[in-house]
Design a protein around this motif. Structure first.
Motif, PDB file in Angstrom:
ATOM      1  N   ILE A 103      69.681  50.647  12.222  1.00 23.05           N
ATOM      2  CA  ILE A 103      70.604  51.618  11.633  1.00 23.05           C
ATOM      3  C   ILE A 103      72.034  51.107  11.780  1.00 23.05           C
ATOM      4  CG2 ILE A 103      71.518  53.965  11.792  1.00 23.05           C
ATOM      5  CD1 ILE A 103      68.684  53.873  10.743  1.00 23.05           C
ATOM      6  N   LYS A 104      72.782  51.122  10.698  1.00 25.55           N
ATOM      7  CA  LYS A 104      74.173  50.707  10.716  1.00 25.55           C
ATOM      8  C   LYS A 104      75.067  51.911  10.420  1.00 25.55           C
ATOM      9  CE  LYS A 104      72.751  46.412  11.035  1.00 25.55           C
ATOM     10  NZ  LYS A 104      72.826  45.679  12.321  1.00 25.55           N
ATOM     11  N   VAL A 105      76.164  52.021  11.154  1.00 25.81           N
ATOM     12  CA  VAL A 105      77.179  53.045  10.893  1.00 25.81           C
ATOM     13  C   VAL A 105      78.520  52.333  10.781  1.00 25.81           C
ATOM     14  CG1 VAL A 105      78.399  55.056  11.781  1.00 25.81           C
ATOM     15  CG2 VAL A 105      75.927  54.870  12.092  1.00 25.81           C
ATOM     16  N   SER A 106      79.153  52.461   9.637  1.00 29.93           N
ATOM     17  CA  SER A 106      80.416  51.773   9.398  1.00 29.93           C
ATOM     18  C   SER A 106      81.603  52.621   9.850  1.00 29.93           C
ATOM     19  CB  SER A 106      80.563  51.449   7.910  1.00 29.93           C
ATOM     20  OG  SER A 106      80.728  52.648   7.160  1.00 29.93           O
ATOM     21  N   ASP A 107      82.728  51.958  10.057  1.00 28.33           N
ATOM     22  CA  ASP A 107      83.954  52.682  10.392  1.00 28.33           C
ATOM     23  C   ASP A 107      84.332  53.646   9.270  1.00 28.33           C
ATOM     24  OD1 ASP A 107      84.230  51.412  12.812  1.00 28.33           O
ATOM     25  OD2 ASP A 107      85.588  49.866  12.060  1.00 28.33           O
ATOM     26  N   LYS A 108      84.041  53.256   8.044  1.00 25.34           N
ATOM     27  CA  LYS A 108      84.368  54.117   6.906  1.00 25.34           C
ATOM     28  C   LYS A 108      83.567  55.412   6.946  1.00 25.34           C
ATOM     29  CE  LYS A 108      85.217  53.838   1.927  1.00 25.34           C
ATOM     30  NZ  LYS A 108      85.156  52.957   0.736  1.00 25.34           N
ATOM     31  N   VAL A 110      82.479  56.877   9.706  1.00 19.73           N
ATOM     32  CA  VAL A 110      83.084  57.679  10.771  1.00 19.73           C
ATOM     33  C   VAL A 110      84.379  58.312  10.280  1.00 19.73           C
ATOM     34  CG1 VAL A 110      84.092  57.614  13.089  1.00 19.73           C
ATOM     35  CG2 VAL A 110      82.023  56.291  12.586  1.00 19.73           C
ATOM     36  N   ASP A 111      85.184  57.537   9.552  1.00 16.49           N
ATOM     37  CA  ASP A 111      86.439  58.065   9.006  1.00 16.49           C
ATOM     38  C   ASP A 111      86.182  59.266   8.101  1.00 16.49           C
ATOM     39  OD1 ASP A 111      87.883  56.104  10.317  1.00 16.49           O
ATOM     40  OD2 ASP A 111      87.983  54.775   8.569  1.00 16.49           O
ATOM     41  N   ARG A 137      85.257  59.215  18.278  1.00 15.98           N
ATOM     42  CA  ARG A 137      84.627  58.323  17.301  1.00 15.98           C
ATOM     43  C   ARG A 137      83.247  57.881  17.784  1.00 15.98           C
ATOM     44  NH1 ARG A 137      87.891  56.516  13.190  1.00 15.98           N
ATOM     45  NH2 ARG A 137      86.404  54.834  12.796  1.00 15.98           N
ATOM     46  N   GLU A 138      83.116  57.637  19.079  1.00 17.32           N
ATOM     47  CA  GLU A 138      81.812  57.257  19.631  1.00 17.32           C
ATOM     48  C   GLU A 138      80.795  58.369  19.429  1.00 17.32           C
ATOM     49  OE1 GLU A 138      82.242  56.219  23.689  1.00 17.32           O
ATOM     50  OE2 GLU A 138      83.527  54.479  23.318  1.00 17.32           O
ATOM     51  N   LYS A 139      81.231  59.596  19.628  1.00 15.86           N
ATOM     52  CA  LYS A 139      80.332  60.738  19.471  1.00 15.86           C
ATOM     53  C   LYS A 139      79.923  60.907  18.014  1.00 15.86           C
ATOM     54  CE  LYS A 139      82.455  63.225  23.316  1.00 15.86           C
ATOM     55  NZ  LYS A 139      81.259  63.481  24.144  1.00 15.86           N
ATOM     56  N   VAL A 140      80.881  60.766  17.121  1.00 11.31           N
ATOM     57  CA  VAL A 140      80.573  60.866  15.698  1.00 11.31           C
ATOM     58  C   VAL A 140      79.572  59.787  15.305  1.00 11.31           C
ATOM     59  CG1 VAL A 140      81.527  60.651  13.366  1.00 11.31           C
ATOM     60  CG2 VAL A 140      82.772  61.943  15.104  1.00 11.31           C
ATOM     61  N   LYS A 141      79.801  58.572  15.778  1.00 11.43           N
ATOM     62  CA  LYS A 141      78.882  57.474  15.466  1.00 11.43           C
ATOM     63  C   LYS A 141      77.486  57.754  15.991  1.00 11.43           C
ATOM     64  CE  LYS A 141      78.245  52.490  16.032  1.00 11.43           C
ATOM     65  NZ  LYS A 141      78.828  51.231  16.597  1.00 11.43           N
ATOM     66  N   ALA A 142      77.397  58.263  17.222  1.00 11.59           N
ATOM     67  CA  ALA A 142      76.089  58.566  17.804  1.00 11.59           C
ATOM     68  C   ALA A 142      75.365  59.632  16.990  1.00 11.59           C
ATOM     69  CB  ALA A 142      76.252  59.024  19.251  1.00 11.59           C
ATOM     70  N   GLN A 143      76.095  60.646  16.548  1.00 10.84           N
ATOM     71  CA  GLN A 143      75.464  61.694  15.751  1.00 10.84           C
ATOM     72  C   GLN A 143      75.004  61.160  14.395  1.00 10.84           C
ATOM     73  OE1 GLN A 143      74.643  64.662  16.769  1.00 10.84           O
ATOM     74  NE2 GLN A 143      73.734  65.242  14.805  1.00 10.84           N
ATOM     75  N   LEU A 144      75.776  60.264  13.800  1.00  9.33           N
ATOM     76  CA  LEU A 144      75.373  59.665  12.531  1.00  9.33           C
ATOM     77  C   LEU A 144      74.110  58.829  12.698  1.00  9.33           C
ATOM     78  CD1 LEU A 144      78.828  58.619  11.017  1.00  9.33           C
ATOM     79  CD2 LEU A 144      77.259  60.353  10.138  1.00  9.33           C
ATOM     80  N   LYS A 278      81.011  57.486  -5.016  1.00 10.36           N
ATOM     81  CA  LYS A 278      80.456  56.328  -4.324  1.00 10.36           C
ATOM     82  C   LYS A 278      80.722  56.411  -2.827  1.00 10.36           C
ATOM     83  CE  LYS A 278      80.444  51.266  -4.321  1.00 10.36           C
ATOM     84  NZ  LYS A 278      81.012  50.032  -4.941  1.00 10.36           N
ATOM     85  N   ASP A 279      81.909  56.912  -2.463  1.00  9.67           N
ATOM     86  CA  ASP A 279      82.269  57.033  -1.047  1.00  9.67           C
ATOM     87  C   ASP A 279      81.338  57.987  -0.295  1.00  9.67           C
ATOM     88  OD1 ASP A 279      84.488  55.348  -1.300  1.00  9.67           O
ATOM     89  OD2 ASP A 279      85.827  57.013  -1.812  1.00  9.67           O
ATOM     90  N   VAL A 280      80.921  59.068  -0.956  1.00 10.17           N
ATOM     91  CA  VAL A 280      80.209  60.146  -0.257  1.00 10.17           C
ATOM     92  C   VAL A 280      78.746  60.259  -0.655  1.00 10.17           C
ATOM     93  CG1 VAL A 280      82.349  61.461   0.009  1.00 10.17           C
ATOM     94  CG2 VAL A 280      80.881  61.903  -1.969  1.00 10.17           C
ATOM     95  N   GLU A 281      78.260  59.376  -1.482  1.00 10.17           N
ATOM     96  CA  GLU A 281      76.863  59.465  -1.941  1.00 10.17           C
ATOM     97  C   GLU A 281      75.891  59.469  -0.767  1.00 10.17           C
ATOM     98  OE1 GLU A 281      73.782  57.114  -4.961  1.00 10.17           O
ATOM     99  OE2 GLU A 281      75.741  56.255  -4.474  1.00 10.17           O
TER     100      GLU A 281
END
Length: 314
Positions: A103-108, A110-111, A137-144, A278-281
């Motif tokens: 699983i990959k989570v990009s900075d974009k 998270v932003d 940001r770490e928490k957001v990434k973990a939830q994603l 495209k950003d939110v698809e």
């Protein structure tokens, strides 16, 4: 972003302007997670302070009776240790899950989540930003990561994604927002006194804790989160002037609807932006997939899979 769900489905509130729109469902989960973090932040900071080898360093005294660092740390561990460790374990569990399931989570990504949180404008975001930015940001990434693992096998038709975007396009037009602190006082005279102290170099955050009669925000150094100009969930006296307050400066006394007087400062400006389809698809696809889950799932569900053990032994 950690999300509270009712009946197995995420829940959230619509924005405060324009016609009612379908608000993305999982956003309030972050509120619960970050409020938890705010509650144990003191313990976490104290843990980082180098310990006296003997643990008997005096940190306070009352009528000559000392309170040692060891007693202090033990009390904080008892009150907040379990929650803090749970948070750290779950962050690591999600990092491990990301590797296991590729699983990959990009900075974009998270932003985008952070921008959506700032634009919620339902009053719940006031407690979100008491957390450190990087930790948040770490928490957001973990939830994603958790959401992507849970929805990796759920197929959402592109037509459904496009329909959601068209029906809720205004959700992705994020206005400028301003990180705001306030000090609430009984009178204009008291507010002028606070302004004089600020002009003489006093800390706005310290004055908010010491002088603000709004105890909820005062305990956070006056932090009320990100405010959008004209926001209906914030007193109009503040919402109407927040954009005109220079960063790290302060306002004149503002008389609020309840007769109290506020002085505000802006500590940061988050530039507004518009997200394209495209950003939110992927974001929308994941949200729609989460709605199909029969029940809520937390990181603890993966503990056994990743051979997780911890101090509390449960």
């Amino acid at each position: 972003m950690s999300y509270s769900r009712d009946n197995g489905r995420p829940g959230a509130s619509p924005g405060d302007t324009g016609k009612p729109r379908r608000r993305l469902k999982t956003k309030p989960l972050m509120i619960l997670l970050l409020i938890l973090f705010a509650g144990n932040l003191l313990w976490f900071i104290a843990w980082l302070i180098p310990n006296n080898p003997g643990g008997n360093e005096e940190v306070a005294s009352v009528s000559g009776k000392e309170i040692t660092r060891q007693e202090w740390m033990a009390a904080m561990e008892e009150q907040h240790g379990r929650e803090t460790l749970l948070e750290l374990v779950n962050l690591q569990v999600m990092e491990t899950a990301a590797k296991e399931y590729d699983i990959k989570v990009s900075d974009k990504e998270v932003d985008l989540e952070l921008a959506m949180m700032r634009s919620a404008r339902d009053g719940s975001e006031k407690t979100l930003y008491s957390a450190d930015e990087e930790r948040m940001r770490e928490k957001v990434k973990a939830q994603l990561i958790l959401e992507k693992v849970l929805t990796k096998d759920v197929v959402i038709e592109e037509a459904a994604i496009e329909t959601f975007y068209q029906d809720n396009q205004a959700l992705y037009d994020i206005p400028d927002s301003y990180r705001t602190r306030m000090i609430v006082l009984q009178s204009t005279e008291e507010a002028q006194g606070v302004i004089e102290e600020l002009e003489n170099g006093s800390s706005f955050e310290a004055l908010a804790r010491e002088r603000s009669i709004d105890t909820a925000t005062g305990s956070l150094g006056g932090d009320i989160g990100y405010v959008v100009p004209g926001q209906s969930t914030v007193d109009a006296a503040i919402a109407n002037v927040v954009a005109s307050v220079e960063t790290d400066k302060w306002s004149e006394p503002l008389t609020m609807a309840d007769g109290r007087v506020a002085v505000i400062t802006v500590t940061d400006k988050a530039q507004g932006q518009t997200f394209t389809y495209k950003d939110v698809e992927g974001h929308i696809s994941r949200e729609l997939a989460l709605e199909q889950l029969p029940q809520s799932v937390t990181p603890e569900a993966f503990w056994q899979e990743f051979d997780t053990e911890w101090f509390y032994g449960e």
